[in-house]
Design an enzyme around this catalytic site. Structure first.
Site, short mmCIF file in Angstrom:
data_model
loop_
_atom_site.label_atom_id
_atom_site.label_comp_id
_atom_site.label_asym_id
_atom_site.label_seq_id
_atom_site.Cartn_x
_atom_site.Cartn_y
_atom_site.Cartn_z
N ASP A 50 0.84 -1.21 0.00
CA ASP A 50 0.00 0.00 0.00
C ASP A 50 0.87 1.26 0.00
OD1 ASP A 50 0.82 -0.16 2.63
OD2 ASP A 50 -1.19 -0.09 3.50
N SER A 51 2.20 1.06 0.01
CA SER A 51 3.12 2.18 -0.24
C SER A 51 2.81 2.81 -1.60
CB SER A 51 4.58 1.69 -0.22
OG SER A 51 4.76 0.57 -1.07
N ASP A 89 -0.93 -6.29 -0.06
CA ASP A 89 -1.33 -5.62 1.18
C ASP A 89 -2.84 -5.49 1.29
OD1 ASP A 89 0.78 -5.02 2.85
OD2 ASP A 89 1.23 -3.09 1.91
N LYS A 118 -1.06 -9.49 3.22
CA LYS A 118 -0.33 -8.94 4.37
C LYS A 118 -1.22 -7.95 5.09
CE LYS A 118 3.36 -6.01 3.83
NZ LYS A 118 2.94 -4.76 4.51
N GLU A 120 -1.46 -5.45 8.90
CA GLU A 120 -0.67 -4.85 9.98
C GLU A 120 -1.32 -5.11 11.34
OE1 GLU A 120 0.08 -0.70 9.14
OE2 GLU A 120 0.82 -1.15 7.11
N GLU A 187 9.19 -4.11 10.45
CA GLU A 187 9.63 -2.83 9.86
C GLU A 187 10.18 -1.91 10.94
OE1 GLU A 187 6.81 -0.91 7.25
OE2 GLU A 187 8.02 0.92 7.12
#
Ligand code: KIV
Length: 270
Positions: A50-51, A89, A118, A120, A187
């Site tokens: 999602d960067s 993501d 993925k 978070e 991270e």
């Protein structure tokens, strides 16, 4: 050996590599052309991160990225890649409840071609991880600096430096693995803590700004190609500095990860 002559990368490939002490490489991609270059360079995992909200869409954070945005880029990447495992993501608030997580993760796999999703968060996500993995959806759990929580964290900063925060991260890693997570991503975590979590985990651990002790490394493609908007993060390296083409830079990155030359001490946190 030509990467394309090797069999497709699966979770078993990565688990076997961890057991054998062999490092693997991961890079983000957002389109078919770069996905093909990354795949051809023998990078084992491609992440549709999602960067993309920041590096493709020019936004301040990853928060505005939607499931539709991720699906669009995931489909593009899936068309370009042939061998790599495709990790995608789950965007902010697309997995707030187990039902929502299941619905959106299924879309990323069915419509986006994801092999693993993925998300978070720590132990608080254990029920969601269990819900997904028990239904055949592989999950990578992202710990340490979680960019979707940037406003809660008060900025992009190293996580786990205090003893209590380090203990929470160790406990989170254990809880997520017990819930069925197939991989962890750390991270911006002090190198010693990341190495300890990697050693204690049976599942592969990918690091970004988490030192050389992880089983694998990931970077944002644009950072390692030296086209970061603004300041390149300390943990990244511009591989275009010593290489004539993006192809050569990506191959050099994969090589440096596999032989342990990247990350160097200047890319790690204590
Ligand atoms: O979105 C992304 O690119 C990521 C990496 C920074 C790991 O999550």
């Amino acid at each position: 050996m030509n990467a394309q002559s090797l069999p497709p990368v699966t979770l078993n490939t990565l688990r076997d590599m961890k057991r054998a002490g062999e490092k693997f490489a991961c890079l983000t991609a957002y389109d078919a052309s770069f996905a093909r270059l990354i795949d051809d360079a023998g990078v084992e995992v491609i992440l549709v991160g999602d960067s993309l909200g920041m590096v493709v869409q020019g936004r301040e954070t990853t928060l505005p990225v939607t499931v539709e945005d991720i699906l669009y880029h995931s489909r593009c990447v899936a068309r370009g890649s042939r061998r790599a495992l495709l990790m995608v993501d789950m965007p902010f608030m697309s997995y707030a409840t187990p039902e929502q997580a299941l619905r959106n993760a299924a879309r990323l796999m069915q419509e986006g071609g994801a092999h693993i999703v993925k998300l978070e968060g720590g132990a608080v996500q254990a029920d969601i991880v269990r819900q997904l993995t028990e239904r055949g959806i592989p999950v990578c759990a992202h710990l340490g600096l979680q960019p979707q929580s940037v406003h809660k964290l008060g900025g992009y900063r190293v996580q786990g430096r205090e003893a209590s925060a380090a203990q929470v991260m160790r406990d989170d890693a254990r809880a997520l693995q017990a819930a069925g997570a197939d991989m962890l991503l750390l991270e911006c975590v002090p190198a010693v803590l990341a190495a300890e979590i990697t050693l204690a985990s049976e599942i592969p651990v990918i690091g970004i700004g988490a030192g050389p002790g992880c089983d694998a490394q990931v970077l944002v493609l644009y950072d390692m190609l030296g086209i970061t908007l603004g300041k390149r993060p300390k943990f990244s390296r511009n591989f275009m500095q010593d290489n004539p083409t993006p192809q050569a830079a990506i191959a050099a990155y994969a090589h440096a990860v596999k032989n342990g030359a990247f990350p160097a001490p200047e890319h790690t946190f204590s």
